[in-house]
Design a protein around this motif. Sequence first.
Motif: not given
Length: 398
Positions: A347-369
């Motif tokens: 599941a973790a690998s899917e987050v970092v290989s699928n743009p939609a899942y990664l974008d969802a994760m980064l919405q919880k991070a600062p803009k300069n992540w």
Amino acid sequence: MNRLLAHSLFTNSKRYPVLLAYTVEQTLLGNASELKERTIGVEAFGREPVYDVNLDPVVRMTAAEVRKRLSQYYVNPEHATELVIELPVGTYVPCFREPAHHLMESAVPIEGAEHAESLREDLLSPVLPADSQGAPPRLTVRHGIWIAAGLIMAAIIGFGVARTRFSGPPTTPGQRTNLERFWEPITATSSRITYCLGVPIDAVDLQTRTIPAIPAGENGSLNVYDVITLARSIAPLVPKNGEFRVLAASDTGFAQLREGPSVMIGAFDNPWTMRITQDLPIGFEFDNHVRKVVDRKSSPKGIWTLQWQVPGKSVARDYAVVARLHDKVTGEPVIILAGILGEGTEAASEVVSNPAYLDAMLQKAPKNWDQLNLEAVIEASVIEGHPGPPTVVAVETW
């Protein structure tokens, strides 16, 4: 049975004769219905009654090797007249038969079949779950070449992943996707990248985070979930022609991690992941036989553990950590993709290989992540041994 146990195929191992003797004796005593994975683990291998068969696949791995060695034993013409003991795939109950059927089968030569089967057995032998414990499928490979076999599989899958998924949505000239920004510490380097994979869980001391010396002749194993994760994490390098190597955690030294960026795959089966995350805001802990993902920075402290389906025989929900950081100990960039079990790692690998899942994760991070160290806790439902869509439940940056 005693004749088998005295043969060199079994005398050079501690585990193989134990499983064979126990299953044969219990069957002859009329206890065949009790030969389940957990029972064998407790009675034959001294595991605790509540031990986690998903994280400790000693019974499945040993049974697979016993099956192979029984086949090797009976294919020798010297044993052609002996009673045949078999351990069929999918069960731990041995069966016994007269040798006539075996002779009939071996009397029909098929050109090339013996060599092909020998090569297949030497390179890659599947170990499938023998019951409904929700255990992950694993692959075992002989004589230390399991990483090579896994790499071949990963390369094949990886090219497909790279071509279909990593590219992400179209961007304007000069604009990078979040996937490209996330993987930049790996893809932008001129150093060789080390992919460090976990080892069999029963070879890891979870208390000391060390790997005892593995006896000569013992097989390594590769979790199928780790193969998928390896493929997805190699994908970003495919268009970059990056140089990389794949090592087992047991073969990875500190000096090698100092040579360049690394990708850590797996948690409790990978002592390097455990060491790197032990002082981070989010990490893994092993407490009173319970494996946890812990957010040490949140207040109150966030804790996530495996969720089980009633009556607790298969995993219902797994948790994982995705991390992108500059490791102070090695002085190099590190990406971590690690679940409590293999399903979480995938599941973790899917987050970092699928743009939609990664974008969802980064919405919880600062803009300069991308200028910060970042860790995230990932949740995934598990159905029939496969992870569902990943969900981000916590993010920490510093």
